[in-house]
Write a protein that holds these residues in place. Structure first.
Motif, mmCIF file in Angstrom:
data_model
loop_
_atom_site.group_PDB
_atom_site.id
_atom_site.type_symbol
_atom_site.label_atom_id
_atom_site.label_comp_id
_atom_site.label_asym_id
_atom_site.label_seq_id
_atom_site.Cartn_x
_atom_site.Cartn_y
_atom_site.Cartn_z
ATOM 1 N N ALA A 109 39.880 -67.702 -45.148
ATOM 2 C CA ALA A 109 40.707 -66.512 -44.891
ATOM 3 C C ALA A 109 41.833 -66.808 -43.907
ATOM 4 C CB ALA A 109 39.828 -65.375 -44.380
ATOM 5 N N LYS A 110 41.646 -67.811 -43.044
ATOM 6 C CA LYS A 110 42.693 -68.196 -42.102
ATOM 7 C C LYS A 110 43.803 -68.993 -42.788
ATOM 8 C CE LYS A 110 39.794 -68.357 -37.931
ATOM 9 N NZ LYS A 110 39.133 -69.266 -36.953
ATOM 10 N N LYS A 111 43.462 -69.632 -43.914
ATOM 11 C CA LYS A 111 44.418 -70.510 -44.599
ATOM 12 C C LYS A 111 45.304 -69.777 -45.594
ATOM 13 C CE LYS A 111 42.803 -74.148 -42.522
ATOM 14 N NZ LYS A 111 43.572 -74.772 -41.436
ATOM 15 N N THR A 112 44.817 -68.674 -46.161
ATOM 16 C CA THR A 112 45.627 -67.953 -47.139
ATOM 17 C C THR A 112 45.409 -66.453 -47.029
ATOM 18 O OG1 THR A 112 46.074 -67.610 -49.496
ATOM 19 C CG2 THR A 112 43.843 -68.305 -48.920
ATOM 20 N N LYS A 113 46.501 -65.728 -47.068
ATOM 21 C CA LYS A 113 46.448 -64.263 -47.050
ATOM 22 C C LYS A 113 46.842 -63.684 -48.400
ATOM 23 C CE LYS A 113 45.455 -64.318 -42.665
ATOM 24 N NZ LYS A 113 44.064 -64.043 -42.237
ATOM 25 N N THR A 114 47.060 -64.557 -49.380
ATOM 26 C CA THR A 114 47.505 -64.090 -50.696
ATOM 27 C C THR A 114 46.526 -64.425 -51.819
ATOM 28 O OG1 THR A 114 48.820 -66.122 -50.928
ATOM 29 C CG2 THR A 114 49.949 -64.159 -50.093
ATOM 30 N N THR A 115 45.938 -65.608 -51.803
ATOM 31 C CA THR A 115 44.988 -65.979 -52.856
ATOM 32 C C THR A 115 43.744 -65.105 -52.759
ATOM 33 O OG1 THR A 115 45.727 -68.276 -52.772
ATOM 34 C CG2 THR A 115 43.610 -67.852 -53.847
ATOM 35 N N PRO A 116 43.297 -64.513 -53.870
ATOM 36 C CA PRO A 116 42.079 -63.697 -53.831
ATOM 37 C C PRO A 116 40.864 -64.534 -53.410
ATOM 38 C CG PRO A 116 43.294 -63.314 -55.866
ATOM 39 C CD PRO A 116 43.931 -64.494 -55.206
ATOM 40 N N ILE A 117 40.091 -64.004 -52.477
ATOM 41 C CA ILE A 117 38.880 -64.682 -51.995
ATOM 42 C C ILE A 117 37.675 -63.789 -52.265
ATOM 43 C CG2 ILE A 117 37.665 -65.609 -49.984
ATOM 44 C CD1 ILE A 117 40.446 -66.039 -48.684
ATOM 45 N N MET A 118 36.685 -64.342 -52.933
ATOM 46 C CA MET A 118 35.397 -63.671 -53.103
ATOM 47 C C MET A 118 34.378 -64.394 -52.230
ATOM 48 S SD MET A 118 35.164 -61.033 -55.153
ATOM 49 C CE MET A 118 36.772 -60.278 -55.016
ATOM 50 N N THR A 119 33.576 -63.645 -51.519
ATOM 51 C CA THR A 119 32.554 -64.259 -50.675
ATOM 52 C C THR A 119 31.167 -63.920 -51.208
ATOM 53 O OG1 THR A 119 32.224 -62.373 -49.194
ATOM 54 C CG2 THR A 119 34.045 -63.859 -48.681
ATOM 55 N N THR A 120 30.219 -64.788 -50.888
ATOM 56 C CA THR A 120 28.818 -64.467 -51.112
ATOM 57 C C THR A 120 28.013 -65.098 -49.988
ATOM 58 O OG1 THR A 120 27.048 -64.345 -52.770
ATOM 59 C CG2 THR A 120 28.204 -66.452 -52.586
ATOM 60 N N ALA A 121 26.814 -64.581 -49.758
ATOM 61 C CA ALA A 121 25.966 -65.046 -48.655
ATOM 62 C C ALA A 121 26.626 -64.825 -47.294
ATOM 63 C CB ALA A 121 25.583 -66.519 -48.838
ATOM 64 N N VAL A 122 27.402 -63.753 -47.199
ATOM 65 C CA VAL A 122 27.975 -63.307 -45.918
ATOM 66 C C VAL A 122 27.315 -61.970 -45.583
ATOM 67 C CG1 VAL A 122 30.061 -62.543 -44.729
ATOM 68 C CG2 VAL A 122 30.174 -64.473 -46.320
ATOM 69 N N THR A 123 26.704 -61.882 -44.427
ATOM 70 C CA THR A 123 25.928 -60.685 -44.101
ATOM 71 C C THR A 123 26.812 -59.496 -43.748
ATOM 72 O OG1 THR A 123 24.106 -62.056 -43.315
ATOM 73 C CG2 THR A 123 24.112 -59.765 -42.604
ATOM 74 N N ASP A 124 27.786 -59.710 -42.881
ATOM 75 C CA ASP A 124 28.600 -58.596 -42.365
ATOM 76 C C ASP A 124 30.077 -58.958 -42.440
ATOM 77 O OD1 ASP A 124 29.659 -56.428 -41.058
ATOM 78 O OD2 ASP A 124 28.736 -56.861 -39.112
ATOM 79 N N LEU A 125 30.728 -58.617 -43.546
ATOM 80 C CA LEU A 125 32.135 -58.981 -43.733
ATOM 81 C C LEU A 125 33.045 -58.329 -42.698
ATOM 82 C CD1 LEU A 125 30.843 -59.601 -46.654
ATOM 83 C CD2 LEU A 125 33.187 -59.430 -47.469
ATOM 84 N N LYS A 126 32.766 -57.074 -42.374
ATOM 85 C CA LYS A 126 33.605 -56.382 -41.390
ATOM 86 C C LYS A 126 33.416 -57.001 -40.003
ATOM 87 C CE LYS A 126 34.942 -51.779 -39.739
ATOM 88 N NZ LYS A 126 34.906 -52.076 -38.304
ATOM 89 N N GLY A 127 32.160 -57.242 -39.630
ATOM 90 C CA GLY A 127 31.868 -57.840 -38.332
ATOM 91 C C GLY A 127 32.459 -59.241 -38.185
ATOM 92 N N ALA A 128 32.589 -59.935 -39.313
ATOM 93 C CA ALA A 128 33.147 -61.292 -39.297
ATOM 94 C C ALA A 128 34.679 -61.282 -39.338
ATOM 95 C CB ALA A 128 32.615 -62.085 -40.490
ATOM 96 N N GLY A 129 35.274 -60.071 -39.363
ATOM 97 C CA GLY A 129 36.731 -59.956 -39.368
ATOM 98 C C GLY A 129 37.384 -60.290 -40.693
#
Length: 321
Positions: A109-129
Protein backbone atom coordinates in the motif's frame (compact mmCIF):
# COMPACT_ATOMS: atom_id res chain seq x y z
CA UNK A 1 -11.31 -1.55 -63.80
CA UNK A 2 -10.55 -5.21 -63.20
CA UNK A 3 -7.13 -4.27 -61.84
CA UNK A 4 -8.73 -1.80 -59.40
CA UNK A 5 -11.18 -4.46 -58.21
CA UNK A 6 -8.37 -6.95 -57.66
CA UNK A 7 -6.35 -4.39 -55.70
CA UNK A 8 -9.43 -3.43 -53.67
CA UNK A 9 -10.07 -7.10 -52.91
CA UNK A 10 -6.47 -7.58 -51.78
CA UNK A 11 -6.69 -4.51 -49.57
CA UNK A 12 -9.91 -5.74 -47.98
CA UNK A 13 -8.40 -9.17 -47.44
CA UNK A 14 -5.35 -7.61 -45.78
CA UNK A 15 -7.62 -5.47 -43.58
CA UNK A 16 -9.61 -8.56 -42.68
CA UNK A 17 -6.43 -10.40 -41.68
CA UNK A 18 -5.34 -7.42 -39.63
CA UNK A 19 -8.68 -7.28 -37.84
CA UNK A 20 -8.58 -11.02 -37.24
CA UNK A 21 -5.12 -10.60 -35.70
CA UNK A 22 -6.40 -7.86 -33.35
CA UNK A 23 -9.37 -9.99 -32.37
CA UNK A 24 -7.13 -12.97 -31.64
CA UNK A 25 -4.70 -10.98 -29.51
CA UNK A 26 -7.57 -9.36 -27.62
CA UNK A 27 -9.28 -12.68 -26.87
CA UNK A 28 -6.12 -14.50 -25.80
CA UNK A 29 -5.58 -12.04 -22.98
CA UNK A 30 -3.07 -12.48 -20.14
CA UNK A 31 -4.04 -10.99 -16.78
CA UNK A 32 -1.02 -10.17 -14.62
CA UNK A 33 -1.56 -10.54 -10.88
CA UNK A 34 1.10 -9.81 -8.26
CA UNK A 35 1.18 -11.71 -4.97
CA UNK A 36 3.23 -10.66 -1.93
CA UNK A 37 3.26 -12.94 1.13
CA UNK A 38 4.98 -12.09 4.41
CA UNK A 39 6.17 -15.60 5.34
CA UNK A 40 5.62 -19.23 4.47
CA UNK A 41 3.36 -21.28 6.72
CA UNK A 42 0.25 -23.42 6.40
CA UNK A 43 -2.45 -20.77 6.85
CA UNK A 44 -0.98 -18.20 4.47
CA UNK A 45 -0.04 -20.84 1.90
CA UNK A 46 -3.60 -22.16 2.00
CA UNK A 47 -5.00 -18.65 1.48
CA UNK A 48 -2.77 -18.16 -1.55
CA UNK A 49 -3.67 -21.54 -3.06
CA UNK A 50 -7.38 -20.92 -2.52
CA UNK A 51 -7.09 -17.49 -4.12
CA UNK A 52 -5.35 -18.77 -7.24
CA UNK A 53 -7.71 -21.72 -7.69
CA UNK A 54 -10.84 -19.59 -7.39
CA UNK A 55 -9.56 -16.64 -9.46
CA UNK A 56 -8.60 -19.00 -12.31
CA UNK A 57 -12.07 -20.52 -12.10
CA UNK A 58 -13.86 -17.15 -12.06
CA UNK A 59 -11.92 -15.82 -15.05
CA UNK A 60 -12.20 -19.01 -17.11
CA UNK A 61 -15.96 -19.07 -16.54
CA UNK A 62 -16.27 -15.71 -18.29
CA UNK A 63 -13.31 -15.82 -20.70
CA UNK A 64 -12.20 -19.39 -21.41
CA UNK A 65 -9.17 -18.28 -23.45
CA UNK A 66 -7.77 -15.81 -20.90
CA UNK A 67 -4.70 -16.73 -18.89
CA UNK A 68 -3.64 -15.52 -15.46
CA UNK A 69 0.06 -14.90 -14.86
CA UNK A 70 1.07 -14.75 -11.18
CA UNK A 71 4.18 -12.92 -9.97
CA UNK A 72 4.59 -14.49 -6.52
CA UNK A 73 7.02 -13.09 -3.96
CA UNK A 74 7.59 -14.37 -0.41
CA UNK A 75 9.54 -12.17 2.03
CA UNK A 76 10.20 -15.09 4.43
CA UNK A 77 9.52 -12.79 7.36
CA UNK A 78 12.31 -10.35 6.48
CA UNK A 79 11.43 -6.65 6.46
CA UNK A 80 14.19 -5.76 3.98
CA UNK A 81 12.88 -8.43 1.60
CA UNK A 82 9.37 -7.10 2.08
CA UNK A 83 10.37 -3.59 1.06
CA UNK A 84 12.24 -4.76 -2.05
CA UNK A 85 9.60 -7.26 -3.12
CA UNK A 86 6.70 -4.84 -2.67
CA UNK A 87 8.54 -2.49 -5.03
CA UNK A 88 9.10 -5.30 -7.55
CA UNK A 89 5.50 -6.47 -7.45
CA UNK A 90 4.03 -2.99 -7.91
CA UNK A 91 6.46 -2.03 -10.72
CA UNK A 92 5.30 -4.92 -12.91
CA UNK A 93 2.07 -2.97 -13.61
CA UNK A 94 -0.24 -5.79 -12.56
CA UNK A 95 -3.99 -5.64 -13.00
CA UNK A 96 -4.28 -6.39 -9.27
CA UNK A 97 -2.05 -7.24 -6.30
CA UNK A 98 -2.88 -9.78 -3.59
CA UNK A 99 -1.21 -8.97 -0.27
CA UNK A 100 -1.18 -11.83 2.24
CA UNK A 101 -0.96 -10.78 5.93
CA UNK A 102 -0.77 -7.30 7.45
CA UNK A 103 2.94 -6.45 6.92
CA UNK A 104 2.71 -7.41 3.24
CA UNK A 105 -0.44 -5.32 2.77
CA UNK A 106 1.12 -2.29 4.46
CA UNK A 107 4.30 -2.58 2.38
CA UNK A 108 2.43 -2.78 -0.95
CA UNK A 109 0.00 0.00 0.00
CA UNK A 110 2.99 2.32 0.51
CA UNK A 111 4.28 1.58 -3.01
CA UNK A 112 1.12 2.22 -5.02
CA UNK A 113 -2.01 4.28 -4.51
CA UNK A 114 -3.53 3.37 -7.87
CA UNK A 115 -3.15 -0.38 -8.48
CA UNK A 116 -6.06 -2.30 -6.91
CA UNK A 117 -4.91 -4.27 -3.85
CA UNK A 118 -6.82 -7.18 -2.35
CA UNK A 119 -5.73 -8.43 1.05
CA UNK A 120 -6.31 -11.66 2.90
CA UNK A 121 -5.21 -12.90 6.33
CA UNK A 122 -5.30 -9.32 7.65
CA UNK A 123 -7.20 -9.05 10.91
CA UNK A 124 -7.92 -5.32 11.16
CA UNK A 125 -7.59 -3.36 7.91
CA UNK A 126 -8.70 -0.08 9.47
CA UNK A 127 -6.39 -0.48 12.46
CA UNK A 128 -3.51 -1.23 10.09
CA UNK A 129 -4.17 2.05 8.23
CA UNK A 130 -5.12 0.28 5.00
CA UNK A 131 -8.69 1.57 4.73
CA UNK A 132 -10.67 4.52 6.04
CA UNK A 133 -13.49 2.25 7.15
CA UNK A 134 -14.36 -1.43 6.69
CA UNK A 135 -17.74 -0.53 5.19
CA UNK A 136 -16.35 1.94 2.62
CA UNK A 137 -12.56 1.59 2.34
CA UNK A 138 -11.99 4.82 0.38
CA UNK A 139 -8.49 3.66 -0.73
CA UNK A 140 -7.15 1.27 -3.38
CA UNK A 141 -7.30 -1.52 -0.78
CA UNK A 142 -10.01 -3.97 0.27
CA UNK A 143 -10.24 -7.72 0.87
CA UNK A 144 -11.00 -10.23 3.60
CA UNK A 145 -10.32 -10.05 7.32
CA UNK A 146 -9.26 -13.17 9.20
CA UNK A 147 -10.54 -11.91 12.53
CA UNK A 148 -11.02 -15.03 14.61
CA UNK A 149 -13.92 -15.83 16.96
CA UNK A 150 -11.60 -15.41 19.95
CA UNK A 151 -14.35 -15.65 22.57
CA UNK A 152 -15.65 -18.94 21.19
CA UNK A 153 -12.14 -20.30 20.89
CA UNK A 154 -11.42 -19.52 24.56
CA UNK A 155 -14.72 -21.13 25.48
CA UNK A 156 -13.66 -24.23 23.55
CA UNK A 157 -10.30 -24.33 25.35
CA UNK A 158 -11.97 -23.96 28.74
CA UNK A 159 -14.22 -26.94 27.96
CA UNK A 160 -11.12 -29.07 27.36
CA UNK A 161 -9.27 -28.19 30.57
CA UNK A 162 -9.42 -29.39 34.17
CA UNK A 163 -8.55 -27.72 37.45
CA UNK A 164 -8.35 -24.03 38.24
CA UNK A 165 -5.01 -23.08 36.72
CA UNK A 166 -5.12 -20.10 34.33
CA UNK A 167 -5.40 -20.42 30.57
CA UNK A 168 -2.15 -19.48 28.88
CA UNK A 169 -1.90 -17.21 25.85
CA UNK A 170 1.28 -16.91 23.81
CA UNK A 171 1.48 -14.27 21.08
CA UNK A 172 3.77 -11.94 19.16
CA UNK A 173 3.58 -8.50 20.75
CA UNK A 174 4.94 -6.87 17.58
CA UNK A 175 2.03 -8.10 15.42
CA UNK A 176 -0.91 -5.68 15.53
CA UNK A 177 -3.41 -8.42 14.76
CA UNK A 178 -2.18 -10.51 17.70
CA UNK A 179 -2.40 -7.61 20.13
CA UNK A 180 -5.98 -6.99 18.96
CA UNK A 181 -6.97 -10.62 19.57
CA UNK A 182 -5.34 -10.68 23.00
CA UNK A 183 -7.38 -7.60 23.89
CA UNK A 184 -10.57 -9.46 22.93
CA UNK A 185 -9.43 -12.47 24.98
CA UNK A 186 -8.84 -10.31 28.06
CA UNK A 187 -12.33 -8.81 27.84
CA UNK A 188 -13.95 -12.22 27.47
CA UNK A 189 -11.92 -13.67 30.35
CA UNK A 190 -12.80 -10.77 32.65
CA UNK A 191 -16.50 -11.15 31.86
CA UNK A 192 -16.46 -14.91 32.52
CA UNK A 193 -14.14 -15.03 35.54
CA UNK A 194 -11.39 -16.83 33.63
CA UNK A 195 -7.80 -16.35 34.78
CA UNK A 196 -5.20 -15.77 32.09
CA UNK A 197 -1.42 -15.98 32.02
CA UNK A 198 0.08 -14.14 29.05
CA UNK A 199 3.52 -14.44 27.52
CA UNK A 200 4.74 -12.54 24.46
CA UNK A 201 7.59 -13.31 22.07
CA UNK A 202 9.02 -11.52 19.03
CA UNK A 203 11.06 -14.27 17.34
CA UNK A 204 11.06 -18.04 16.90
CA UNK A 205 14.16 -18.19 19.11
CA UNK A 206 12.03 -17.07 22.07
CA UNK A 207 9.22 -19.60 21.65
CA UNK A 208 10.72 -22.55 23.49
CA UNK A 209 11.89 -20.50 26.49
CA UNK A 210 8.50 -18.77 26.68
CA UNK A 211 6.78 -22.14 26.76
CA UNK A 212 9.02 -23.26 29.59
CA UNK A 213 7.89 -20.26 31.69
CA UNK A 214 4.29 -21.46 31.28
CA UNK A 215 5.02 -25.11 32.05
CA UNK A 216 3.10 -26.33 35.08
CA UNK A 217 1.38 -22.97 35.54
CA UNK A 218 -1.49 -23.25 33.03
CA UNK A 219 -4.26 -25.72 32.23
CA UNK A 220 -4.37 -25.04 28.48
CA UNK A 221 -2.79 -22.85 25.82
CA UNK A 222 -4.41 -20.44 23.36
CA UNK A 223 -2.61 -19.17 20.26
CA UNK A 224 -4.17 -16.36 18.18
CA UNK A 225 -3.89 -16.10 14.38
CA UNK A 226 -0.33 -14.91 14.53
CA UNK A 227 2.32 -15.41 11.83
CA UNK A 228 5.04 -16.16 14.36
CA UNK A 229 2.89 -18.66 16.25
CA UNK A 230 1.83 -20.32 12.99
CA UNK A 231 5.46 -20.64 11.90
CA UNK A 232 6.34 -22.21 15.27
CA UNK A 233 3.53 -24.76 15.50
CA UNK A 234 5.79 -27.82 15.21
CA UNK A 235 7.81 -26.69 18.24
CA UNK A 236 4.74 -25.62 20.22
CA UNK A 237 2.87 -28.82 19.42
CA UNK A 238 5.77 -31.01 20.56
CA UNK A 239 6.22 -29.11 23.84
CA UNK A 240 2.49 -29.01 24.57
CA UNK A 241 2.19 -32.73 23.91
CA UNK A 242 4.98 -33.46 26.39
CA UNK A 243 3.30 -31.23 28.98
CA UNK A 244 -0.14 -32.81 28.30
CA UNK A 245 -1.58 -29.37 27.51
CA UNK A 246 -4.60 -28.89 25.24
CA UNK A 247 -3.92 -26.21 22.62
CA UNK A 248 -6.59 -24.20 20.83
CA UNK A 249 -5.36 -22.21 17.85
CA UNK A 250 -6.67 -19.25 15.89
CA UNK A 251 -6.81 -21.17 12.61
CA UNK A 252 -7.53 -24.69 11.43
CA UNK A 253 -4.16 -24.97 9.68
CA UNK A 254 -2.37 -24.18 12.96
CA UNK A 255 -4.36 -26.91 14.71
CA UNK A 256 -3.43 -29.35 11.97
CA UNK A 257 0.24 -28.50 12.50
CA UNK A 258 0.30 -29.14 16.25
CA UNK A 259 -2.81 -27.88 18.04
CA UNK A 260 -5.55 -29.92 19.67
CA UNK A 261 -8.62 -28.21 18.22
CA UNK A 262 -10.12 -24.96 17.06
CA UNK A 263 -13.34 -23.37 15.96
CA UNK A 264 -12.23 -21.07 13.26
CA UNK A 265 -11.36 -20.04 9.75
CA UNK A 266 -10.33 -22.27 6.90
CA UNK A 267 -7.75 -20.11 5.12
CA UNK A 268 -8.16 -21.84 1.77
CA UNK A 269 -11.83 -20.87 1.83
CA UNK A 270 -10.88 -17.33 2.88
CA UNK A 271 -8.52 -17.12 -0.10
CA UNK A 272 -11.33 -18.24 -2.39
CA UNK A 273 -13.62 -15.58 -0.95
CA UNK A 274 -10.93 -12.96 -1.63
CA UNK A 275 -10.61 -14.20 -5.21
CA UNK A 276 -14.32 -13.61 -5.81
CA UNK A 277 -13.76 -9.98 -4.79
CA UNK A 278 -10.69 -9.77 -7.03
CA UNK A 279 -12.68 -11.15 -9.97
CA UNK A 280 -15.15 -8.27 -9.64
CA UNK A 281 -12.24 -5.83 -9.93
CA UNK A 282 -10.68 -7.60 -12.93
CA UNK A 283 -13.84 -8.55 -14.82
CA UNK A 284 -16.40 -5.94 -13.78
CA UNK A 285 -14.16 -2.91 -13.14
CA UNK A 286 -15.23 -2.64 -9.51
CA UNK A 287 -13.11 -0.34 -7.35
CA UNK A 288 -11.63 -1.49 -4.01
CA UNK A 289 -12.52 1.87 -2.45
CA UNK A 290 -16.20 1.00 -2.89
CA UNK A 291 -15.99 -2.66 -1.81
CA UNK A 292 -16.67 -3.37 1.87
CA UNK A 293 -14.13 -5.51 3.72
CA UNK A 294 -15.50 -9.02 4.18
CA UNK A 295 -15.10 -11.55 6.99
CA UNK A 296 -15.13 -15.32 6.64
CA UNK A 297 -18.32 -16.79 5.19
CA UNK A 298 -18.14 -19.80 7.49
CA UNK A 299 -16.43 -21.16 10.60
CA UNK A 300 -15.58 -24.80 11.27
CA UNK A 301 -14.86 -27.00 14.27
CA UNK A 302 -11.65 -28.92 13.71
CA UNK A 303 -10.25 -31.56 16.08
CA UNK A 304 -6.77 -33.00 15.71
CA UNK A 305 -7.75 -36.53 16.69
CA UNK A 306 -4.22 -37.80 17.35
CA UNK A 307 -3.43 -34.89 19.67
CA UNK A 308 -6.77 -35.19 21.45
CA UNK A 309 -6.29 -38.93 22.01
CA UNK A 310 -2.81 -38.33 23.43
CA UNK A 311 -4.39 -36.01 26.01
CA UNK A 312 -7.00 -38.61 26.91
CA UNK A 313 -9.78 -36.65 25.21
CA UNK A 314 -12.39 -38.23 22.98
CA UNK A 315 -12.65 -36.33 19.71
CA UNK A 316 -16.41 -36.82 19.58
CA UNK A 317 -16.77 -35.19 23.01
CA UNK A 318 -15.23 -31.93 21.76
CA UNK A 319 -18.19 -29.86 20.64
CA UNK A 320 -18.69 -26.61 18.77
CA UNK A 321 -18.62 -23.79 21.35
Amino acid sequence: MMKKQIMLGMAMAALGLGMAGCSSSSSNKTVNVGILQIVQHGSLDAARQGFKTELNKEIKAKHSDWKVNYNYQNAQGDQANLNTMSQQVSQKNPKLILAIATPAAQAVAKKTKTTPIMTTAVTDLKGAGLVKSNEKPGTNVSGTSDVAPVSKQLKLLKSMTKGDKPLGIMYNSSEENSVLQVGIAKKYAAAHDIKLKLVSVTSTNDVQSALSTLSGKISGLYLPTDNLMASSMKIIGKEAQSAKLPVVTGSIEMAEDGGTATYGINYKDLGKQTAKMAAKVILDNKKPQDMAVETSDSLHLYVNKDRATHLGLKANDIKEP
